[in-house]
Motif scaffolding. Structure first.
Motif, PDB file in Angstrom:
ATOM      1  N   THR A   1     -51.954 -32.388   1.576  1.00  0.00           N
ATOM      2  CA  THR A   1     -52.748 -32.100   0.369  1.00  0.00           C
ATOM      3  C   THR A   1     -52.088 -32.676  -0.885  1.00  0.00           C
TER       4      THR A   1
ATOM      5  N   ALA B   1     -44.389 -27.928   4.694  1.00  0.00           N
ATOM      6  CA  ALA B   1     -44.816 -29.327   4.523  1.00  0.00           C
ATOM      7  C   ALA B   1     -44.021 -29.951   3.374  1.00  0.00           C
TER       8      ALA B   1
ATOM      9  N   ASP C   1     -43.880 -42.640  12.056  1.00  0.00           N
ATOM     10  CA  ASP C   1     -43.064 -43.263  11.013  1.00  0.00           C
ATOM     11  C   ASP C   1     -41.739 -42.512  10.899  1.00  0.00           C
TER      12      ASP C   1
ATOM     13  N   THR D   1     -44.973 -44.285  -0.165  1.00  0.00           N
ATOM     14  CA  THR D   1     -44.422 -42.949   0.091  1.00  0.00           C
ATOM     15  C   THR D   1     -43.253 -43.029   1.069  1.00  0.00           C
TER      16      THR D   1
ATOM     17  N   LEU E   1     -49.463 -45.435   1.677  1.00  0.00           N
ATOM     18  CA  LEU E   1     -48.470 -44.662   2.436  1.00  0.00           C
ATOM     19  C   LEU E   1     -47.152 -45.418   2.579  1.00  0.00           C
TER      20      LEU E   1
ATOM     21  N   TYR F   1     -41.743 -26.507  19.073  1.00  0.00           N
ATOM     22  CA  TYR F   1     -42.122 -27.777  19.688  1.00  0.00           C
ATOM     23  C   TYR F   1     -41.959 -28.922  18.706  1.00  0.00           C
TER      24      TYR F   1
ATOM     25  N   GLY G   1     -44.981 -34.355  13.044  1.00  0.00           N
ATOM     26  CA  GLY G   1     -45.074 -35.601  12.280  1.00  0.00           C
ATOM     27  C   GLY G   1     -43.720 -36.022  11.730  1.00  0.00           C
TER      28      GLY G   1
ATOM     29  N   GLU H   1     -45.482 -20.897   3.171  1.00  0.00           N
ATOM     30  CA  GLU H   1     -46.951 -20.743   3.078  1.00  0.00           C
ATOM     31  C   GLU H   1     -47.678 -22.026   3.453  1.00  0.00           C
ATOM     32  N   LYS H   2     -46.981 -23.154   3.426  1.00  0.00           N
ATOM     33  CA  LYS H   2     -47.554 -24.449   3.871  1.00  0.00           C
ATOM     34  C   LYS H   2     -46.824 -24.943   5.113  1.00  0.00           C
ATOM     35  N   LEU H   3     -46.263 -24.016   5.840  1.00  0.00           N
ATOM     36  CA  LEU H   3     -45.462 -24.356   7.041  1.00  0.00           C
ATOM     37  C   LEU H   3     -44.398 -25.408   6.730  1.00  0.00           C
TER      38      LEU H   3
ATOM     39  N   GLN I   1     -45.412 -34.331   6.450  1.00  0.00           N
ATOM     40  CA  GLN I   1     -45.893 -34.668   5.108  1.00  0.00           C
ATOM     41  C   GLN I   1     -46.970 -33.675   4.665  1.00  0.00           C
TER      42      GLN I   1
ATOM     43  N   ALA J   1     -47.502 -36.114  15.794  1.00  0.00           N
ATOM     44  CA  ALA J   1     -48.918 -35.794  15.534  1.00  0.00           C
ATOM     45  C   ALA J   1     -49.670 -36.896  14.793  1.00  0.00           C
ATOM     46  N   PHE J   2     -48.961 -37.930  14.420  1.00  0.00           N
ATOM     47  CA  PHE J   2     -49.524 -38.973  13.533  1.00  0.00           C
ATOM     48  C   PHE J   2     -50.882 -39.471  14.001  1.00  0.00           C
TER      49      PHE J   2
ATOM     50  N   ILE K   1     -54.117 -37.889  13.066  1.00  0.00           N
ATOM     51  CA  ILE K   1     -54.723 -38.140  11.753  1.00  0.00           C
ATOM     52  C   ILE K   1     -54.792 -39.661  11.507  1.00  0.00           C
TER      53      ILE K   1
ATOM     54  N   LEU L   1     -52.760 -42.115  12.112  1.00  0.00           N
ATOM     55  CA  LEU L   1     -51.589 -42.801  11.556  1.00  0.00           C
ATOM     56  C   LEU L   1     -50.640 -43.235  12.680  1.00  0.00           C
TER      57      LEU L   1
HETATM   58  C1  LHQ Z   1     -50.192 -27.764   5.527  1.00  0.00           C
HETATM   59  C2  LHQ Z   1     -49.666 -28.690   6.442  1.00  0.00           C
HETATM   60  C3  LHQ Z   1     -49.410 -30.008   5.996  1.00  0.00           C
HETATM   61  C4  LHQ Z   1     -50.211 -29.360   3.900  1.00  0.00           C
HETATM   62  C5  LHQ Z   1     -49.916 -26.838   7.445  1.00  0.00           C
HETATM   63  N1  LHQ Z   1     -49.699 -30.297   4.721  1.00  0.00           N
HETATM   64  N2  LHQ Z   1     -50.471 -28.114   4.277  1.00  0.00           N
HETATM   65  C6  LHQ Z   1     -47.751 -39.235   6.540  1.00  0.00           C
HETATM   66  C7  LHQ Z   1     -48.070 -39.693   5.237  1.00  0.00           C
HETATM   67  C8  LHQ Z   1     -47.139 -40.393   4.452  1.00  0.00           C
HETATM   68  C9  LHQ Z   1     -45.915 -40.589   4.679  1.00  0.00           C
HETATM   69  C10 LHQ Z   1     -45.085 -39.862   5.524  1.00  0.00           C
HETATM   70  O1  LHQ Z   1     -45.474 -39.640   6.836  1.00  0.00           O
HETATM   71  C11 LHQ Z   1     -46.608 -39.134   7.164  1.00  0.00           C
HETATM   72  C12 LHQ Z   1     -46.500 -38.525   8.448  1.00  0.00           C
HETATM   73  C13 LHQ Z   1     -46.821 -37.069   8.526  1.00  0.00           C
HETATM   74  O2  LHQ Z   1     -45.945 -36.244   8.565  1.00  0.00           O
HETATM   75  S1  LHQ Z   1     -48.451 -36.716   8.493  1.00  0.00           S
HETATM   76  C14 LHQ Z   1     -48.518 -34.968   8.651  1.00  0.00           C
HETATM   77  C15 LHQ Z   1     -48.312 -34.611  10.036  1.00  0.00           C
HETATM   78  N3  LHQ Z   1     -48.550 -33.204  10.189  1.00  0.00           N
HETATM   79  C16 LHQ Z   1     -49.695 -32.750  10.611  1.00  0.00           C
HETATM   80  O3  LHQ Z   1     -50.634 -33.446  10.868  1.00  0.00           O
HETATM   81  C17 LHQ Z   1     -49.708 -31.254  10.786  1.00  0.00           C
HETATM   82  C18 LHQ Z   1     -50.814 -30.590  10.000  1.00  0.00           C
HETATM   83  N4  LHQ Z   1     -50.809 -29.164  10.312  1.00  0.00           N
HETATM   84  C19 LHQ Z   1     -51.338 -28.669  11.421  1.00  0.00           C
HETATM   85  O4  LHQ Z   1     -51.879 -29.352  12.271  1.00  0.00           O
HETATM   86  C20 LHQ Z   1     -51.251 -27.196  11.605  1.00  0.00           C
HETATM   87  O5  LHQ Z   1     -50.993 -26.599  10.360  1.00  0.00           O
HETATM   88  C21 LHQ Z   1     -50.166 -26.766  12.611  1.00  0.00           C
HETATM   89  C22 LHQ Z   1     -50.593 -27.181  14.024  1.00  0.00           C
HETATM   90  C23 LHQ Z   1     -48.798 -27.370  12.271  1.00  0.00           C
HETATM   91  C24 LHQ Z   1     -50.020 -25.248  12.582  1.00  0.00           C
HETATM   92  O6  LHQ Z   1     -51.279 -24.628  12.735  1.00  0.00           O
HETATM   93  P1  LHQ Z   1     -51.463 -23.084  12.407  1.00  0.00           P
HETATM   94  O7  LHQ Z   1     -50.371 -22.317  13.037  1.00  0.00           O
HETATM   95  O8  LHQ Z   1     -52.881 -22.724  12.798  1.00  0.00           O
HETATM   96  O9  LHQ Z   1     -51.274 -22.924  10.839  1.00  0.00           O
HETATM   97  P2  LHQ Z   1     -52.290 -23.397   9.688  1.00  0.00           P
HETATM   98  O10 LHQ Z   1     -52.921 -24.680  10.030  1.00  0.00           O
HETATM   99  O11 LHQ Z   1     -53.201 -22.242   9.363  1.00  0.00           O
HETATM  100  O12 LHQ Z   1     -51.277 -23.653   8.468  1.00  0.00           O
HETATM  101  C25 LHQ Z   1     -50.851 -22.624   7.594  1.00  0.00           C
HETATM  102  C26 LHQ Z   1     -50.965 -23.156   6.191  1.00  0.00           C
HETATM  103  O13 LHQ Z   1     -50.114 -24.300   6.069  1.00  0.00           O
HETATM  104  C27 LHQ Z   1     -52.371 -23.663   5.885  1.00  0.00           C
HETATM  105  O14 LHQ Z   1     -52.580 -23.440   4.512  1.00  0.00           O
HETATM  106  P3  LHQ Z   1     -53.742 -22.424   4.019  1.00  0.00           P
HETATM  107  O15 LHQ Z   1     -53.663 -22.524   2.523  1.00  0.00           O
HETATM  108  O16 LHQ Z   1     -55.018 -22.903   4.608  1.00  0.00           O
HETATM  109  O17 LHQ Z   1     -53.316 -21.091   4.555  1.00  0.00           O
HETATM  110  C28 LHQ Z   1     -52.270 -25.143   6.142  1.00  0.00           C
HETATM  111  O18 LHQ Z   1     -53.225 -25.886   5.421  1.00  0.00           O
HETATM  112  C29 LHQ Z   1     -50.873 -25.418   5.625  1.00  0.00           C
HETATM  113  N5  LHQ Z   1     -50.337 -26.632   6.200  1.00  0.00           N
HETATM  114  N6  LHQ Z   1     -49.509 -28.070   7.606  1.00  0.00           N
HETATM  115  N7  LHQ Z   1     -48.856 -30.941   6.786  1.00  0.00           N
END
Ligand code: LHQ
Length: 268
Positions: free
Chosen positions: A70, A29, A147, A86, A83, A134, A115, A25-27, A67, A138-139, A142, A144
């Protein structure tokens, strides 16, 4: 089978340990507890002689979106997110564990790996991917920095310019393109992805376990070594491989013009 957690599940079947990131439900995360759980499962799989290969895969339509954006993250003294903490607490230990892990690890990208998740996948030995999946650094999107080992691994796999371009753009790299770049080893059709992953993983189950371990050591230490040091390491590791029952069996099988049967006696 150990009941690890709801968000990280683990099963063992026919020599394959499968770790599923299960928060669709959170893909998928990641939060802190999930990352700790993956490390605990890796410990279990390492200790279990029945496990020859570990597969990391996501539940639902994503491998993982990285990550959890939320999640409540630790703050520094000024009240801003810390961060670094983390990373140091949750991610770096997992990346180091994967990079020194003795058994074969496969990342199976059933969907997007974004990410931190992209770089966890790349820390596994082999990445296989569904055609629609894919990888995305993506860092930058946002604000960042890549990492979880990305700035170390990507230039080594891709070369500095391509790695930097992926980091600066945050572009998605589709599975086939990722394969052409050398990030992904095999691309499988979405329709039979899990069967293809199982078959691919199974191909290692009957293989020479000690040779796999030694091959991983040789490649793991290569980046820090000059040629002379690496030649010495190869001689040491090959010396060890040559003393295994599996090698004796392979030579015997060659003479007898039949395929070898590995693992007849347990190699340490
Ligand atoms: C999520 C997430 C998510 C929470 C989807 N978190 N809920 C950073 C900080 C500290 C240390 C470690 O390293 C990092 C590096 C990182 O990994 S930073 C995170 C990098 N990831 C992103 O920036 C990806 C964020 N997500 C997206 O851009 C989209 O969700 C993608 C493109 C992956 C998919 O888009 P859609 O197919 O349109 O799905 P969606 O966005 O509707 O997501 C479905 C649900 O999953 C949704 O929840 P909701 O309650 O609204 O239905 C999203 O909020 C949730 N979700 N990714 N990373």
């Amino acid at each position: 089978m150990p009941d690890v957690s709801d968000t990280i599940t683990y099963s063992v079947e026919a020599g394959i340990g499968t770790v599923t990131i299960n928060r669709p439900e959170k893909l998928n995360a990641f939060n802190s507890g999930m990352l700790l759980c993956i490390r605990q499962v890796l410990d279990l799989a390492e200790q279990d002689d029945a496990v020859r290969v570990v597969v990391l895969i996501g539940a639902g339509r994503s491998f993982s979106s990285g990550q959890d954006l939320t999640a409540v993250l630790p703050n520094d003294d000024s009240g801003r997110p810390n961060l670094a903490r983390t990373l140091e607490q949750d991610y770096s230990p997992l990346i180091l564990r994967l990079s020194h892990y003795p058994k074969i690890t496969l990342a199976a990208l059933n969907g997007p790996a974004v990410g931190a998740a992209a770089n966890i996948a790349l820390a596994c030995d082999i990445v296989v991917a569904a055609r629609s999946s894919y990888l995305q650094q993506a860092f930058v999107r946002i604000a960042l920095v890549p990492d979880v080992g990305g700035t170390w691994l990507l230039p080594r796999i891709l070369g500095p310019k391509l790695a930097l371009a992926l980091a600066l753009t945050g572009d998605r790299v589709m599975a086939e393109e990722a394969k052409a770049m050398g990030l992904v080893y095999r691309v499988f059709d979405d329709a039979d992805f899990s069967t293809s992953v199982r078959n691919f993983a199974a191909s290692f189950v009957a293989g020479p376990a000690m040779a796999y371990r030694l091959i991983k050591q040789a490649f793991g230490r290569s980046p820090e070594n000059d040629l002379e040091t690496q030649l010495m390491l190869e001689a040491e590791l090959q010396g060890e491989a040559g003393r295994t029952d599996d090698f004796l069996e392979a030579i015997k099988a060659f003479a007898e013009k039949r395929p070898p049967v590995f693992g007849l006696r347990r190699n340490k």
